[in-house]
Design a protein around this motif. Structure first.
Motif, PDB file in Angstrom:
ATOM      1  N   CYS A 230       0.948  -1.236   0.061  1.00 26.03           N
ATOM      2  CA  CYS A 230       0.211   0.040   0.061  1.00 26.03           C
ATOM      3  C   CYS A 230       0.858   1.333  -0.099  1.00 26.03           C
ATOM      4  O   CYS A 230       1.867   1.225   0.762  1.00 26.03           O
ATOM      5  CB  CYS A 230      -0.830   0.113   1.192  1.00 26.03           C
ATOM      6  SG  CYS A 230      -1.746   1.381   1.309  1.00 26.03           S
ATOM      7  N   CYS A 231       0.401   2.258  -0.776  1.00 21.47           N
ATOM      8  CA  CYS A 231       0.989   3.534  -0.625  1.00 21.47           C
ATOM      9  C   CYS A 231       0.254   4.625  -0.950  1.00 21.47           C
ATOM     10  O   CYS A 231      -0.924   4.386  -1.675  1.00 21.47           O
ATOM     11  CB  CYS A 231       2.263   3.582  -1.848  1.00 21.47           C
ATOM     12  SG  CYS A 231       1.770   3.417  -3.659  1.00 21.47           S
ATOM     13  N   ALA A 232       0.804   5.925  -0.433  1.00 20.45           N
ATOM     14  CA  ALA A 232      -0.087   7.035  -0.847  1.00 20.45           C
ATOM     15  C   ALA A 232       0.045   7.915  -1.932  1.00 20.45           C
ATOM     16  O   ALA A 232       0.862   7.480  -2.700  1.00 20.45           O
ATOM     17  CB  ALA A 232      -0.331   7.714   0.393  1.00 20.45           C
ATOM     18  N   CYS A 233      -0.242   8.972  -2.173  1.00 19.45           N
ATOM     19  CA  CYS A 233       0.298  10.164  -3.153  1.00 19.45           C
ATOM     20  C   CYS A 233       0.042   9.567  -4.516  1.00 19.45           C
ATOM     21  O   CYS A 233       0.727  10.261  -5.418  1.00 19.45           O
ATOM     22  CB  CYS A 233       1.440  10.450  -2.594  1.00 19.45           C
ATOM     23  SG  CYS A 233       2.785   9.340  -3.163  1.00 19.45           S
ATOM     24  N   LEU A 234      -0.981   8.810  -4.657  1.00 18.65           N
ATOM     25  CA  LEU A 234      -1.377   8.248  -5.858  1.00 18.65           C
ATOM     26  C   LEU A 234      -2.044   9.521  -6.843  1.00 18.65           C
ATOM     27  O   LEU A 234      -1.892   9.506  -8.268  1.00 18.65           O
ATOM     28  CB  LEU A 234      -2.388   7.139  -6.207  1.00 18.65           C
ATOM     29  CG  LEU A 234      -1.881   5.913  -6.199  1.00 18.65           C
ATOM     30  CD1 LEU A 234      -1.016   5.409  -5.028  1.00 18.65           C
ATOM     31  CD2 LEU A 234      -2.645   5.051  -6.882  1.00 18.65           C
ATOM     32  N   GLU A 235      -2.289  10.675  -6.226  1.00 16.89           N
ATOM     33  CA  GLU A 235      -2.951  11.641  -7.032  1.00 16.89           C
ATOM     34  C   GLU A 235      -1.737  12.790  -7.484  1.00 16.89           C
ATOM     35  O   GLU A 235      -2.069  13.597  -7.995  1.00 16.89           O
ATOM     36  CB  GLU A 235      -3.943  12.507  -6.271  1.00 16.89           C
ATOM     37  CG  GLU A 235      -3.576  13.510  -5.338  1.00 16.89           C
ATOM     38  CD  GLU A 235      -3.049  12.721  -3.830  1.00 16.89           C
ATOM     39  OE1 GLU A 235      -2.855  13.617  -2.899  1.00 16.89           O
ATOM     40  OE2 GLU A 235      -2.649  11.527  -3.945  1.00 16.89           O
ATOM     41  N   GLY A 270      -3.762   1.694  -3.410  1.00 19.82           N
ATOM     42  CA  GLY A 270      -3.315   2.951  -3.369  1.00 19.82           C
ATOM     43  C   GLY A 270      -4.418   4.110  -2.583  1.00 19.82           C
ATOM     44  O   GLY A 270      -5.274   3.706  -2.332  1.00 19.82           O
ATOM     45  N   GLU A 271      -3.573   5.132  -2.081  1.00 22.43           N
ATOM     46  CA  GLU A 271      -4.431   6.073  -1.272  1.00 22.43           C
ATOM     47  C   GLU A 271      -4.011   7.396  -1.997  1.00 22.43           C
ATOM     48  O   GLU A 271      -3.081   7.737  -2.450  1.00 22.43           O
ATOM     49  CB  GLU A 271      -4.005   5.909   0.185  1.00 22.43           C
ATOM     50  CG  GLU A 271      -4.462   4.626   0.757  1.00 22.43           C
ATOM     51  CD  GLU A 271      -4.288   4.612   2.166  1.00 22.43           C
ATOM     52  OE1 GLU A 271      -3.412   5.873   2.940  1.00 22.43           O
ATOM     53  OE2 GLU A 271      -4.417   3.740   2.758  1.00 22.43           O
ATOM     54  N   ASN A 272      -4.921   8.522  -1.483  1.00 21.42           N
ATOM     55  CA  ASN A 272      -4.710   9.673  -1.844  1.00 21.42           C
ATOM     56  C   ASN A 272      -4.131  10.422  -0.522  1.00 21.42           C
ATOM     57  O   ASN A 272      -4.182  10.098   0.584  1.00 21.42           O
ATOM     58  CB  ASN A 272      -6.154  10.613  -2.191  1.00 21.42           C
ATOM     59  CG  ASN A 272      -7.214  10.376  -1.317  1.00 21.42           C
ATOM     60  OD1 ASN A 272      -7.550   9.228  -0.866  1.00 21.42           O
ATOM     61  ND2 ASN A 272      -7.656  11.343  -0.556  1.00 21.42           N
ATOM     62  N   VAL A 306      -9.416   8.276   0.811  1.00 17.49           N
ATOM     63  CA  VAL A 306      -9.592   8.621   2.402  1.00 17.49           C
ATOM     64  C   VAL A 306      -9.275  10.076   2.380  1.00 17.49           C
ATOM     65  O   VAL A 306      -9.569  10.846   1.619  1.00 17.49           O
ATOM     66  CB  VAL A 306      -8.164   8.245   3.120  1.00 17.49           C
ATOM     67  CG1 VAL A 306      -8.086   6.458   2.723  1.00 17.49           C
ATOM     68  CG2 VAL A 306      -7.069   8.842   2.295  1.00 17.49           C
ATOM     69  N   ARG A 307      -9.965  10.401   3.726  1.00 15.03           N
ATOM     70  CA  ARG A 307     -10.243  11.883   4.083  1.00 15.03           C
ATOM     71  C   ARG A 307     -11.330  12.408   3.443  1.00 15.03           C
ATOM     72  O   ARG A 307     -11.430  13.583   3.055  1.00 15.03           O
ATOM     73  CB  ARG A 307      -8.894  12.750   3.812  1.00 15.03           C
ATOM     74  CG  ARG A 307      -7.459  12.059   4.560  1.00 15.03           C
ATOM     75  CD  ARG A 307      -6.268  13.058   4.283  1.00 15.03           C
ATOM     76  NE  ARG A 307      -5.081  12.411   4.851  1.00 15.03           N
ATOM     77  CZ  ARG A 307      -4.512  11.843   4.475  1.00 15.03           C
ATOM     78  NH1 ARG A 307      -4.603  11.115   3.236  1.00 15.03           N
ATOM     79  NH2 ARG A 307      -3.458  11.276   5.025  1.00 15.03           N
ATOM     80  N   VAL A 358     -12.186   2.324  -3.230  1.00 13.55           N
ATOM     81  CA  VAL A 358     -12.855   2.046  -2.019  1.00 13.55           C
ATOM     82  C   VAL A 358     -12.983   3.396  -1.293  1.00 13.55           C
ATOM     83  O   VAL A 358     -12.080   4.199  -1.394  1.00 13.55           O
ATOM     84  CB  VAL A 358     -12.131   1.075  -1.255  1.00 13.55           C
ATOM     85  CG1 VAL A 358     -12.738   0.911   0.323  1.00 13.55           C
ATOM     86  CG2 VAL A 358     -11.880  -0.168  -2.001  1.00 13.55           C
ATOM     87  N   VAL A 359     -14.134   3.561  -0.673  1.00  5.28           N
ATOM     88  CA  VAL A 359     -14.410   4.642   0.021  1.00  5.28           C
ATOM     89  C   VAL A 359     -14.325   4.638   1.333  1.00  5.28           C
ATOM     90  O   VAL A 359     -14.919   3.780   1.914  1.00  5.28           O
ATOM     91  CB  VAL A 359     -15.737   5.504  -0.287  1.00  5.28           C
ATOM     92  CG1 VAL A 359     -15.827   6.667   0.200  1.00  5.28           C
ATOM     93  CG2 VAL A 359     -15.934   5.533  -1.843  1.00  5.28           C
ATOM     94  N   ALA A 360     -13.461   5.319   2.236  1.00  4.97           N
ATOM     95  CA  ALA A 360     -13.059   5.298   3.501  1.00  4.97           C
ATOM     96  C   ALA A 360     -13.425   6.694   4.218  1.00  4.97           C
ATOM     97  O   ALA A 360     -12.991   7.729   3.506  1.00  4.97           O
ATOM     98  CB  ALA A 360     -11.769   4.614   3.819  1.00  4.97           C
TER      99      ALA A 360
END
Length: 360
Positions: A230-235, A270-272, A306-307, A358-360
């Motif tokens: 898993c990693c963030a900053c995909l946007e 992935g996450e934003n 997320v967020r 996925v929405v969280a």
């Protein structure tokens, strides 16, 4: 930690980070006769037993905490300062100055027969805010390329990898036979990706430079235990990052991490990093998804938005979001409707087999 401050990480200035127990004492009986790994395994086991009726049905995936902010990394930047670190281009500080990490470094140096390397971390990494080219260790021809630099960085990153391996091994055994997916998170640290030495990655524990792939060993470790990565900053886009720091490259960082995941045939989650609802963000996520998913027999890809906040349900934001969900799912009949003063309805068939949101 109050009784033994060395349970926490420390940098060369003696500043301690209480966010996570130093991995230098992973297997030492410092917690009333138990090691930190044993204590964490007991916590995970208790979680499994408490939520067993929901596992595999309501709870289908578990992200395992591996370090500060849940990520497999050293706290070279405190989690609460990560946004500032991105904007300011901080180099970070090596976290190897508690007595447990120094003892490990000492033993490793003696084993290699290099007694002069036993005392501390690199000299010349200089100040947090300094240009890496003005430091003795991180500059293009700096000591990170010397035998000592290679020795230290192999030990420092190897300790982090071993920590991740210990936890993943325990968690896999605890959830054996239970239908849940497991994942581990890697920190999105990219603000010196365009340099030769990648200093902010090195201080975080990723031995990743212009001449060495530091993410492939991490992906292999996750793959051995059936974990997704898993990693963030995909946007994030390079143009955005380089407004603050010319050597920043979130896209370069992500591309390398995605390729490592594909080589090891492990799913990617992935996450934003930021809360943003414009089409530019969503299109960048789609671009990353397509890069990872193109080709035959690619592992699954998912994106966790997320967020969320109330701004999502403003008309224009909702329209962008539902359009993005439709594109991610590749389902033409996806419909989203927002009626001010009335009911909000959202309906969609199941997502495509290899890509979803996925929405969280």
């Amino acid at each position: 930690m109050d009784r033994d401050p060395d349970l926490s990480y420390s940098d060369r200035f003696g500043r301690r980070n209480m966010e996570y127990i130093s991995l230098g004492c992973d297997n030492l009986p410092i917690l009333h006769g138990r090691s930190p790994i044993q204590a964490y395994a007991d916590f995970v086991r208790n979680f499994r037993d408490t939520f067993r009726p929901f596992l595999g049905s309501i709870v289908t995936g578990i992200q395992v905490g591996l370090g500060p902010g849940g990520e497999l990394r050293y706290p070279s930047y405190p989690t609460q300062k990560l946004t500032w670190a991105r904007q300011s281009g901080e180099l970070g500080e090596f976290q190897c100055y508690d007595k447990y990490m120094l003892a490990s470094l000492n033993a490793h140096a003696w084993k290699r027969g290099m007694h002069e390397w036993t005392n501390a971390g690199p000299i010349g990494s200089s100040n947090l805010m300094q240009n890496p080219e003005n430091t003795d260790f991180f500059r293009t021809d700096g000591s990170w390329k010397t035998p000592y630099g290679e020795f230290f960085l192999e030990w420092y990153s190897g300790m982090l990898l071993l920590h991740g391996e210990r936890i993943c091994k325990e968690v896999k055994a605890i959830f054996h036979g239970i239908e849940v997916s497991m994942s581990g998170k890697v920190g999105g640290i990219y603000w010196h990706y365009g340099t030769q030495s990648h200093p902010s990655e090195l201080t975080a524990g990723y031995y990743n430079t212009s001449t060495r792939d530091g993410f492939l060993p991490i992906a292999r470790m996750f793959g051995r235990y059936g974990f997704s990565i898993c990693c963030a900053c995909l946007e994030m886009q390079d143009s955005e990052g380089q407004q603050m720091n010319a050597t920043s490259s979130p896209e370069g960082f992500l591309k390398q991490l995605l390729l490592a995941a594909r080589v090891c045939d492990i799913p990617l989650e992935g996450e934003n990093s930021a809360t943003n609802f414009d089409d530019t963000l969503f299109q960048q996520v789609l671009k990353t998804s397509k890069f990872y998913s193109d080709g035959p027999r690619t592992p699954p890809f998912s994106f966790n938005f997320v967020r969320m906040d109330k701004n999502l349900f403003e008309y224009h934001n909702w329209a962008s979001f539902t359009r993005f969900m439709r594109q991610m799912s590749d389902v033409n009949s996806f419909q989203g409707k927002l009626g001010f003063g009335g009911d909000t309805t959202l309906s969609s068939p199941s997502a495509a087999a290899y890509s979803g949101a996925v929405v969280a």
